[in-house]
Design a protein around this motif. Structure first.
Motif, PDB file in Angstrom:
ATOM      1  N   LEU A 152       0.801  -8.878  -3.889  1.00 33.01           N
ATOM      2  CA  LEU A 152       0.597  -8.635  -5.320  1.00 33.01           C
ATOM      3  C   LEU A 152       0.199  -7.176  -5.575  1.00 33.01           C
ATOM      4  N   LEU A 153      -0.650  -6.622  -4.722  1.00 22.46           N
ATOM      5  CA  LEU A 153      -1.042  -5.220  -4.894  1.00 22.46           C
ATOM      6  C   LEU A 153       0.160  -4.286  -4.699  1.00 22.46           C
ATOM      7  N   LEU A 154       0.988  -4.596  -3.725  1.00 20.22           N
ATOM      8  CA  LEU A 154       2.179  -3.777  -3.503  1.00 20.22           C
ATOM      9  C   LEU A 154       3.171  -3.913  -4.662  1.00 20.22           C
ATOM     10  N   LEU A 155       3.206  -5.070  -5.299  1.00 19.96           N
ATOM     11  CA  LEU A 155       4.087  -5.248  -6.456  1.00 19.96           C
ATOM     12  C   LEU A 155       3.642  -4.382  -7.629  1.00 19.96           C
ATOM     13  N   ALA A 156       2.333  -4.119  -7.730  1.00 23.70           N
ATOM     14  CA  ALA A 156       1.870  -3.187  -8.766  1.00 23.70           C
ATOM     15  C   ALA A 156       2.437  -1.786  -8.513  1.00 23.70           C
ATOM     16  N   ALA A 157       2.435  -1.367  -7.246  1.00 23.60           N
ATOM     17  CA  ALA A 157       3.046  -0.077  -6.912  1.00 23.60           C
ATOM     18  C   ALA A 157       4.550  -0.108  -7.151  1.00 23.60           C
ATOM     19  N   ALA A 158       5.180  -1.252  -6.894  1.00 27.98           N
ATOM     20  CA  ALA A 158       6.614  -1.376  -7.147  1.00 27.98           C
ATOM     21  C   ALA A 158       6.933  -1.244  -8.631  1.00 27.98           C
ATOM     22  N   ALA A 159       6.043  -1.724  -9.498  1.00 22.84           N
ATOM     23  CA  ALA A 159       6.258  -1.582 -10.942  1.00 22.84           C
ATOM     24  C   ALA A 159       6.284  -0.105 -11.343  1.00 22.84           C
ATOM     25  N   GLY A 205       6.083  -2.420   3.140  1.00 21.88           N
ATOM     26  CA  GLY A 205       4.829  -3.150   2.964  1.00 21.88           C
ATOM     27  C   GLY A 205       5.061  -4.570   2.492  1.00 21.88           C
ATOM     28  N   LEU A 206       5.991  -4.755   1.548  1.00 21.80           N
ATOM     29  CA  LEU A 206       6.306  -6.112   1.082  1.00 21.80           C
ATOM     30  C   LEU A 206       6.882  -6.951   2.219  1.00 21.80           C
ATOM     31  N   ALA A 207       7.770  -6.373   3.022  1.00 26.24           N
ATOM     32  CA  ALA A 207       8.332  -7.107   4.157  1.00 26.24           C
ATOM     33  C   ALA A 207       7.247  -7.461   5.176  1.00 26.24           C
ATOM     34  N   ALA A 208       6.294  -6.557   5.355  1.00 27.53           N
ATOM     35  CA  ALA A 208       5.208  -6.825   6.303  1.00 27.53           C
ATOM     36  C   ALA A 208       4.325  -7.980   5.854  1.00 27.53           C
ATOM     37  N   SER A 209       4.265  -8.250   4.541  1.00 25.18           N
ATOM     38  CA  SER A 209       3.448  -9.377   4.069  1.00 25.18           C
ATOM     39  C   SER A 209       4.016 -10.708   4.551  1.00 25.18           C
ATOM     40  N   TRP A 210       5.305 -10.752   4.867  1.00 24.39           N
ATOM     41  CA  TRP A 210       5.862 -11.948   5.516  1.00 24.39           C
ATOM     42  C   TRP A 210       5.651 -11.885   7.029  1.00 24.39           C
ATOM     43  N   ALA A 211       5.924 -10.744   7.615  1.00 19.98           N
ATOM     44  CA  ALA A 211       5.864 -10.636   9.073  1.00 19.98           C
ATOM     45  C   ALA A 211       4.462 -10.911   9.615  1.00 19.98           C
ATOM     46  N   MET A 212       3.430 -10.489   8.872  1.00 18.99           N
ATOM     47  CA  MET A 212       2.068 -10.622   9.385  1.00 18.99           C
ATOM     48  C   MET A 212       1.511 -12.031   9.263  1.00 18.99           C
ATOM     49  N   SER A 213       2.209 -12.930   8.569  1.00 24.03           N
ATOM     50  CA  SER A 213       1.655 -14.270   8.364  1.00 24.03           C
ATOM     51  C   SER A 213       2.587 -15.385   8.814  1.00 24.03           C
ATOM     52  N   VAL A 217       5.598  -6.434  19.118  1.00 20.23           N
ATOM     53  CA  VAL A 217       6.964  -5.936  18.947  1.00 20.23           C
ATOM     54  C   VAL A 217       7.685  -6.727  17.868  1.00 20.23           C
ATOM     55  N   ALA A 218       7.416  -8.019  17.806  1.00 18.12           N
ATOM     56  CA  ALA A 218       8.157  -8.898  16.898  1.00 18.12           C
ATOM     57  C   ALA A 218       7.890  -8.571  15.433  1.00 18.12           C
ATOM     58  N   MET A 219       6.667  -8.203  15.081  1.00 20.20           N
ATOM     59  CA  MET A 219       6.372  -7.938  13.665  1.00 20.20           C
ATOM     60  C   MET A 219       7.129  -6.720  13.133  1.00 20.20           C
ATOM     61  N   PRO A 220       7.122  -5.542  13.805  1.00 25.54           N
ATOM     62  CA  PRO A 220       7.959  -4.437  13.305  1.00 25.54           C
ATOM     63  C   PRO A 220       9.447  -4.779  13.274  1.00 25.54           C
ATOM     64  N   VAL A 221       9.919  -5.516  14.264  1.00 25.95           N
ATOM     65  CA  VAL A 221      11.325  -5.922  14.274  1.00 25.95           C
ATOM     66  C   VAL A 221      11.628  -6.812  13.070  1.00 25.95           C
ATOM     67  N   ASP A 222      10.692  -7.701  12.740  1.00 20.70           N
ATOM     68  CA  ASP A 222      10.887  -8.585  11.596  1.00 20.70           C
ATOM     69  C   ASP A 222      10.925  -7.793  10.288  1.00 20.70           C
ATOM     70  N   VAL A 223      10.089  -6.754  10.185  1.00 18.07           N
ATOM     71  CA  VAL A 223      10.103  -5.905   8.987  1.00 18.07           C
ATOM     72  C   VAL A 223      11.464  -5.219   8.839  1.00 18.07           C
TER      73      VAL A 223
END
Length: 738
Positions: free
Chosen positions: A241-248, A301-309, A320-326
């Motif tokens: 949600l915080l990153l979406l504010a920056a996206a706006a 950053g938005l992609a990382a919000s999926w990869a980290m959880s 290694v898997a989290m950066p690859v997932d991003v």
């Protein structure tokens, strides 16, 4: 042409949505990613004495609550006490009340895996001998009802919103700068932002009920919401949600300042004529670079919000898997989101700024790079989640992955057709260049004729005005001269009439006549001339208004003609159809991907099957008859490195004990390995590790007698299995001794 295309488009969209809905509807029952790989007592085991605790081992770390693990006696009464504990690794235990009678006991668990998915299940074990039980544990988990369906739909919408937001913006910046001014493209990107924001808020509200009760009424439970905010998934959603504010802010600049600096026409010709047109301007170049850099950071950053959880954060090589997932998610967004933006541009772009062949070519190159990135990162993710070729066909995850691969292959084939249509469009435009030049020349000639005619009219009007002024001036001058002559004559007569009084009346009469004559001769009024000029000026103004109206009508007619020609172009029509087909496949592909992220990985599913098979085999062959029985899956990573090791310790008391070790392959058959070592540790008393070297008895069976355990306690049992000269692994579980 539009009336012909529209029904086909609507039919295709409805079909795509139906397929996506069917995929999502079938996703909930297999949403768990952590799996129960072992238990102590084992599932279906019959133990001689009542255990002091029940231990559960999962394929990955889980989150447990107060009632996550329940143990019920044959009458359905709870016999567990205290909260579940995590003695080591992925093993979780709950203590039991003392003095349990013989009979069949039920263990029910409902936990949350480390990749954010709820896991629920139940199994039984018996003390002394099996008995009848009144316990009936519901097989429905918290993710199987309406809340689970809404949560799955929210995940799909969030993925779709991210793809449209990131991919649409990338298409504008990298492929088609005039798209920043196109209302259709603006609405597309803003819609992606709104969809992702709304879905994220919805997931945050649904999360508490989704992982606990599954009741709709608990969606608005603020206490559950507070608990969610303390979890890794809750933190990821808040970060999104915080990153979406920056996206706006990024969107505001993209469709504001950047749109004003973007070329008003298709930049294809500019790129060919002068090497990029305004691209060399420092201000525009700096703005474009800043938007590209800032947009990439926000999208990552938005992609990382999926990869980290989710999946990437757990299991093998998580770092290694989290950066690859991003990178994988960014490539998906660039390809599918850019494809959606291209489709909108082909159908809804303004006539004055149509998307040209060079923009399509730029996107084609960008999409090719995205597909290569997807292939590389996808191979790594497949290896990480499957672990073997057999998992492609033996597990649901592998089957869905095959469907995804097939859809990607079809999309690539359709994209190849799109490239062919693009080339044909370019060839057609080369042949149309001469015709366009002729039309332009004819138009310029007509405009020149109109301008010449208007100039002649204006010149004639000026001449007429000058003639009127000259004529009026001559008339005025003659009138003045006549008046002066009359006055002079009247004066002379007056002087001559200075005679006797007798003649006065006649002279006076003469003077009066002269005066009347002089008054009768008056100059013409100047207003008459100006009235004539104003009339001519008004007529000229009306001609200008009519000319402006005619110009607007001609422009509208030309725009309509250009639109008809563009829609009737068979090459552009073919490109539209191929891109529409790609977009349709992309919708289904995104639905399959959403289901895939909610499906238990093939590696985990196979490990759970192996553990279950080992448990069943142990019950059938007499394994697990000791006071303590432990079952642990292992994977050394080498060839034939997977299997299950079982430990029987009898009587599991302080003093002498008999220890048996059983090693089985994934299919449950006994196998021999080069080496098996045991170590016992009592961390609470700083005792150990105490090594045990069992002797090989027969295929898949080792044993050791007179194993000395100095005192009672919660002992850690470590088993090291070596399957080759260089491949070995150590697995462990805790057991209550004494």
């Amino acid at each position: 042409m539009t009336q012909t295309i529209a029904p086909r488009v609507r039919t295709l969209v409805l079909l795509i949505l139906a397929v996506a809905g069917a995929l999502l509807a079938g996703a909930a029952p297999v949403s768990a990613h952590a799996a129960l790989t072992g238990s102590d007592p084992a599932q279906g085991a019959v133990v001689a004495a009542a255990p002091s605790q029940v231990s559960l081992t999962f394929s990955e770390p889980i989150a447990v609550g107060d009632d996550s693990v329940r143990v019920l006696d044959p009458k359905g009464e709870r016999v567990d006490k205290g909260d579940p504990a995590n003695p080591s690794g992925t093993t979780y235990s709950v203590r039991l009340v003392s003095g349990l009678p013989d009979g069949t006991y039920t263990v029910a668990y409902q936990v949350v895996s480390a990749d954010s998915h709820p896991v629920a299940g139940a199994f039984t074990f018996s003390i002394g001998a099996p008995s009848e039980t009144t316990v009936s544990v519901s097989a429905q988990g918290s993710d199987d009802g309406l809340v689970g369906w809404l949560y799955g739909f929210g995940r799909y919408v969030s993925y779709a919103g991210f793809v449209v937001l990131a991919g649409g913006a990338a298409f504008v910046l990298a492929c088609w700068a005039p798209g920043a001014r196109a209302r259709a493209v603006q609405r597309l990107v803003v819609s992606g932002w709104l969809a992702l924001t709304a879905a994220t808020l919805g997931l945050l509200m649904l999360r508490g009920s989704y992982t606990t009760s599954g009741k709709v009424g608990d969606v608005f439970d603020l206490e559950l919401l507070g608990d969610v905010l303390q979890t890794k998934t809750g933190a990821a959603l808040v970060s999104r949600l915080l990153l979406l504010a920056a996206a706006a802010l990024f969107i505001a600049v993209l469709f504001g300042a950047y749109a004003r600096t973007a070329d008003a026409v298709e930049p294809d010709r500019d790129a060919e004529d002068d090497g990029g047109g305004d691209e060399g301007e420092p201000d525009k170049r700096d703005l474009t670079f800043g938007l590209a850099l800032g947009g990439t950071v926000v999208a990552a950053g938005l992609a990382a919000s999926w990869a980290m959880s989710e999946h990437a954060s757990q299991g093998l090589q998580a770092g290694v898997a989290m950066p690859v997932d991003v990178v994988h998610l960014l490539a998906v967004a660039t390809w599918l989101g850019g494809l959606t933006a291209l489709l909108v541009a082909l159908y809804r772009a303004p006539v004055e700024t149509p998307v040209g062949r060079d923009a399509v070519r730029r996107f084609s190159r960008l999409a090719f790079g995205s597909v290569v990135t997807l292939a590389v990162t996808g191979v790594y993710q497949s290896w990480r989640q499957l672990g073997s070729w057999s998992a492609f066909t033996d597990t649901r995850y592998g089957q869905l992955l095959l469907v995804k691969i097939a859809l990607v292959a079809v999309m690539v084939a359709v994209a190849f057709l799109s490239r062919r249509w693009t080339q044909r469009l370019a060839d057609a435009r080369v042949s149309e260049a001469a015709e366009e030049a002729e039309r332009t020349e004819a138009t310029e000639r007509a405009e020149e004729a109109v301008r010449t005619k208007e100039a002649v009219r204006a010149k004639e009007a000026v001449r007429t005005k000058e003639a009127v002024r000259t004529k009026e001036a001559v008339r005025t001058k003659e009138a003045v001269r006549t008046k002066e002559a009359v006055r002079a004559e009247a004066t002379e007569r007056a002087e001559e009439e200075k005679q006797p009084a007798g003649t006065a009346p006649a002279e006076a009469s003469g003077t009066s006549e002269v005066s009347e004559a002089s008054m009768a001769v008056e100059p013409p009024k100047a207003s008459d001339a100006f009235d004539a000029f104003d009339a001519e000026k008004a007529e000229a103004g009306q001609d200008s208004v009519r000319a402006a109206q005619l110009a607007r009508q001609r422009a509208a007619a030309e725009a309509a003609r250009q639109k008809r020609l563009r829609d009737a172009d068979p090459n552009r029509f073919g490109l539209r159809r191929s891109v529409l087909a790609e977009a349709g496949i992309a919708v289904v592909l995104l639905a399959v991907t959403t289901v895939l992220t909610q499906t238990e990985p093939g590696r985990t599913e196979q490990d759970a099957r192996a553990a279950t098979a080992a448990s069943s085999s142990a019950s059938a062959t007499g394994q697990g008859s000791g006071a303590v029985s432990l079952t642990m899956p292992f994977d050394t990573g080498g060839k034939s490195g997977k299997g299950v090791v079982s430990i029987d310790l009898d009587p599991a008391q302080a003093g002498d004990n008999a220890l048996h070790v059983y090693v089985e392959g994934p299919d449950g058959t006994p196998v021999d390995v080069p080496e098996v070592k045991i170590a016992l540790t009592l961390a609470a008393q700083n005792i150990g590790p105490l090594p045990v070297a069992p002797d090989h008895v027969t295929t898949g069976h080792w044993s050791a007698s007179r194993v000395q355990i100095p005192m009672a306690g919660d002992w850690k049992v470590e088993v090291t299995v070596r399957t080759s000269d260089i491949d070995q692994v150590t697995v462990s579980k805790n057991a209550q001794i004494g």
